[in-house]
Design a protein around this motif. Structure first.
Motif, PDB file in Angstrom:
ATOM      1  N   LYS A  71     -46.480-114.875  -8.816  1.00 12.03           N
ATOM      2  CA  LYS A  71     -46.392-114.060  -9.867  1.00 12.03           C
ATOM      3  C   LYS A  71     -47.979-113.486 -10.296  1.00 12.03           C
ATOM      4  CE  LYS A  71     -43.733-113.240 -12.095  1.00 12.03           C
ATOM      5  NZ  LYS A  71     -42.965-112.112 -11.909  1.00 12.03           N
ATOM      6  N   ASP A 103     -42.175-113.506 -19.120  1.00 16.06           N
ATOM      7  CA  ASP A 103     -41.437-112.332 -19.656  1.00 16.06           C
ATOM      8  C   ASP A 103     -40.122-112.814 -20.483  1.00 16.06           C
ATOM      9  OD1 ASP A 103     -43.457-110.843 -18.773  1.00 16.06           O
ATOM     10  OD2 ASP A 103     -42.267-110.073 -17.102  1.00 16.06           O
ATOM     11  N   HIS A 127     -39.622-104.166 -17.596  1.00 17.44           N
ATOM     12  CA  HIS A 127     -41.122-104.152 -17.791  1.00 17.44           C
ATOM     13  C   HIS A 127     -41.657-102.955 -18.572  1.00 17.44           C
ATOM     14  CE1 HIS A 127     -40.531-107.136 -14.721  1.00 17.44           C
ATOM     15  NE2 HIS A 127     -41.543-107.610 -15.281  1.00 17.44           N
ATOM     16  N   CYS A 152     -37.228-113.016 -14.115  1.00 13.79           N
ATOM     17  CA  CYS A 152     -38.773-112.670 -13.939  1.00 13.79           C
ATOM     18  C   CYS A 152     -39.230-113.570 -12.851  1.00 13.79           C
ATOM     19  CB  CYS A 152     -39.618-112.722 -15.199  1.00 13.79           C
ATOM     20  SG  CYS A 152     -41.274-112.254 -14.810  1.00 13.79           S
ATOM     21  N   GLU A 207     -34.236-107.748 -15.683  1.00  9.87           N
ATOM     22  CA  GLU A 207     -34.471-109.123 -15.700  1.00  9.87           C
ATOM     23  C   GLU A 207     -33.575-110.041 -16.621  1.00  9.87           C
ATOM     24  OE1 GLU A 207     -39.156-109.430 -14.589  1.00  9.87           O
ATOM     25  OE2 GLU A 207     -38.633-109.885 -16.665  1.00  9.87           O
TER      26      GLU A 207
END
Ligand code: PEP
Ligand code: MN
Length: 293
Positions: A90, A267, A230, A62, A256
């Motif tokens: 981010k 994440d 996600h 991530c 990811e």
């Protein structure tokens, strides 16, 4: 993490999952009832294509957290991945959460990509940052900026491919309009990404709108990437959703991966371990073999 490069695929099939070239061409499918792939082929650079039957797996952490990106990149390359992802700026929901390494994160990502002959992709949040992405190959627009029209117009004036993620409350038609902001500014290298939308369901982080993949193929010729990480927010759901996205016509997937998910700075619940990822890549190959004449 030194052992991950030596890990063998334990899938119960005969696929060569350790191929160093993941550029799968699967235009000739066994499917009769729908035409699953985009007609637009996008040259991403470095000989890598997406769309028109050319499939890509994009993978990485991530967030770029530091030097870990080098060993992770080398592992992903050994799994056949040609595009390395990693966030540097981010978009975190909470301002106290890790915000990414910024410019240093982009430098590390680019260096890790070059060392492993991989293309790189990272999210850009502001048009004022474009210059910082000089050495990044593909610009990602995140869900939160899907309808940031000034950013989209600015990216339309760059010469880099743009991966445009669907906003969590963006309809399919709105997503297509967002893509036109990029193309009308002069950049035709647009890839759309289904990453889940917000619904009443709370078991998953978002609701993976798999039908959007097929619907988008009917409405436009852009390649479509699915992001099951996600979309679900849960590592255990990433593999089944990846495989279903491919069956539904995804031209690529973005996943990811972290060498130690529980220690990831963002994440962590959805990151695959290297072993999980390697097994998934075997299943991805099996799915392609199944779908291809
Ligand atoms: C990401 O790719 O790290 C990300 C933040 O994704 P999204 O914009 O889909 O939430
Ligand atoms: Mn993430």
């Amino acid at each position: 993490m030194t052992e991950i490069n030596q890990m063998n695929c334990n899938a119960t099939n005969n696929n060569d999952c350790s191929s160093t070239n993941n550029q799968i061409h699967h235009k000739d499918t066994i499917l009769n009832s729908f035409n699953p792939y985009s007609s637009r082929v996008i040259d991403l650079g470095n000989g890598q294509l997406i769309g028109g039957g050319y499939f890509q797996t994009i993978a990485g952490p991530c967030s770029v957290e530091g030097e870990h990106i080098f060993e992770l990149a080398s592992f992903l390359k050994s799994c056949g991945v040609s595009i390395l992802r990693g966030g540097a700026f981010k978009p975190r929901t909470c301002p106290d959460s890790f915000q990414g390494l910024g410019k240093r994160g982009l430098e590390l990502l680019s260096k890790a990509g070059h060392e492993n002959s991989m293309l790189t992709i990272s999210e850009i949040m502001s048009e004022g940052d474009i210059e910082l992405y000089h050495d990044i190959d593909i610009l990602q627009v995140g869900a939160r900026n899907c309808q940031n029209y000034s950013l989209l117009k600015a990216l339309g004036k760059t010469d880099k491919p743009v991966l445009l993620k669907r906003g969590m409350a963006t309809t399919i038609d709105e997503l297509l309009s967002c893509a036109r902001y990029i193309t009308q500014s002069g950049n035709e290298r647009v890839i759309l990404c289904e990453r889940g939308i917000r619904t009443f369901e709370r078991k998953t982080r978002n609701t993976f709108d798999i039908s959007a993949i097929a619907a988008l193929h009917e409405e436009c010729d852009f390649p479509i990437v699915a992001d099951p990480s996600h979309a679900t927010g849960l590592a255990d759901l990433v593999a089944p959703c990846t495989l279903s996205a491919i069956a539904c016509g995804a031209d690529g997937v973005q996943i990811e991966v972290h060498e130690n998910p529980q220690a990831a700075l963002s994440d962590k619940e959805q990151a695959l371990t290297p072993e999980q990822f390697k097994n998934l890549m075997c299943d991805v190959q099996t799915m392609h073999n199944f779908l291809t004449k």
